[in-house]
Design a protein around this motif. Sequence first.
Motif, short mmCIF file in Angstrom:
data_model
loop_
_atom_site.label_atom_id
_atom_site.label_comp_id
_atom_site.label_asym_id
_atom_site.label_seq_id
_atom_site.Cartn_x
_atom_site.Cartn_y
_atom_site.Cartn_z
N LEU A 86 1.19 -5.75 8.23
CA LEU A 86 2.31 -5.04 8.81
C LEU A 86 2.14 -3.55 8.57
O LEU A 86 2.05 -3.11 7.42
CB LEU A 86 3.62 -5.52 8.18
CG LEU A 86 4.90 -4.80 8.60
CD1 LEU A 86 5.17 -5.00 10.09
CD2 LEU A 86 6.08 -5.29 7.77
N VAL A 87 2.07 -2.78 9.65
CA VAL A 87 1.91 -1.32 9.56
C VAL A 87 3.08 -0.68 10.29
O VAL A 87 3.30 -0.92 11.48
CB VAL A 87 0.58 -0.86 10.19
CG1 VAL A 87 0.43 0.65 10.03
CG2 VAL A 87 -0.61 -1.59 9.57
N LEU A 143 0.84 -1.20 0.00
CA LEU A 143 0.00 0.00 0.00
C LEU A 143 0.87 1.25 0.00
O LEU A 143 1.75 1.40 0.84
CB LEU A 143 -0.91 0.01 1.24
CG LEU A 143 -1.88 -1.16 1.39
CD1 LEU A 143 -2.68 -1.01 2.68
CD2 LEU A 143 -2.83 -1.24 0.20
N GLY A 144 0.62 2.15 -0.94
CA GLY A 144 1.43 3.35 -1.05
C GLY A 144 2.84 2.99 -1.48
O GLY A 144 3.82 3.32 -0.81
N ARG A 189 -9.84 -1.42 5.85
CA ARG A 189 -10.09 -2.22 4.65
C ARG A 189 -8.95 -3.19 4.40
O ARG A 189 -9.17 -4.33 3.95
CB ARG A 189 -10.27 -1.28 3.45
CG ARG A 189 -10.55 -1.99 2.15
CD ARG A 189 -11.88 -2.71 2.16
NE ARG A 189 -12.07 -3.51 0.97
CZ ARG A 189 -11.62 -4.75 0.80
NH1 ARG A 189 -10.94 -5.33 1.79
NH2 ARG A 189 -11.84 -5.41 -0.31
N ALA A 190 -7.74 -2.78 4.70
CA ALA A 190 -6.59 -3.66 4.55
C ALA A 190 -6.72 -4.90 5.44
O ALA A 190 -6.44 -6.03 5.00
CB ALA A 190 -5.30 -2.91 4.86
N ALA A 191 -7.14 -4.69 6.67
CA ALA A 191 -7.31 -5.83 7.58
C ALA A 191 -8.34 -6.81 7.03
O ALA A 191 -8.16 -8.04 7.13
CB ALA A 191 -7.73 -5.34 8.96
N LEU A 239 0.18 -11.26 2.73
CA LEU A 239 0.88 -10.16 3.40
C LEU A 239 0.34 -8.85 2.87
O LEU A 239 0.25 -8.66 1.65
CB LEU A 239 2.39 -10.24 3.13
CG LEU A 239 3.21 -9.00 3.55
CD1 LEU A 239 3.23 -8.85 5.08
CD2 LEU A 239 4.63 -9.08 3.00
N ILE A 240 -0.03 -7.96 3.78
CA ILE A 240 -0.35 -6.59 3.39
C ILE A 240 0.58 -5.67 4.17
O ILE A 240 0.65 -5.74 5.40
CB ILE A 240 -1.82 -6.24 3.65
CG1 ILE A 240 -2.74 -7.15 2.80
CG2 ILE A 240 -2.09 -4.77 3.32
CD1 ILE A 240 -4.21 -6.86 2.93
N SER A 241 1.29 -4.83 3.44
CA SER A 241 2.29 -3.95 4.03
C SER A 241 1.90 -2.50 3.82
O SER A 241 1.65 -2.08 2.69
CB SER A 241 3.67 -4.23 3.40
OG SER A 241 4.62 -3.27 3.82
N ALA A 242 1.87 -1.75 4.89
CA ALA A 242 1.65 -0.30 4.84
C ALA A 242 2.84 0.35 5.54
O ALA A 242 2.87 0.44 6.77
CB ALA A 242 0.33 0.08 5.51
#
Length: 208
Positions: free
Chosen positions: A137-138, A42-43, A125-127, A103-106
Amino acid sequence: MDSTQQFWEDFYRDKDQVWSGKANPILVGEVTSLTPGTALDLGCGEGGDAIWLTQQGWRVTAVDISDVALQRAAGHAAEAGADGITWERHDLAKSFPEGHFDLISAQFFHSPVAENGERDKALHRAAEAVAPDGTLLVAGHAGWPTWMEEPPHKDVHFPTPAEVLETLELTDGEWTVERQDLITRDFPGPEGQQGTRSDNVLRVRRSA
């Protein structure tokens, strides 16, 4: 083009290269031990994280609000031989990539022009998009560098890991908090000033 997108288009257009091109150290440290699968960045900016993830075996979808950033990132990926990254433009307050991800990374998901609640909405929304046994992972700044006497945006609030966790509204029993921490590192100023900067890290895993 709305004002938020225009800000980020101008931000990237102003310089030929904004970031180092290397993956964020927090991402590297937190993800190296994970089994590669599908990842959402993300970003993504100029693509440093997405390229590194692909080189580790992840199948990456990378999103940003800026067309300039995405075009530049795709060029860097081609130069690095990092094939197979899916690049998508999203204003994450309004739209979100389809599917679920291991995996979602911000990483440093800050914006001086986002309206109140837009960041929280995107992270919530990512969760929802984390696959079973997947990781969110934030990482974000906890404040300005210690040497900075006059911050450029004085009213910026840097959310703590506890505040991010509350934003996510995770279902009890479905998630495990694997890391909720504050990291302080040496961070010299542009003129050699000695100082540090602190960053927040939150890593949560959805049950299988």
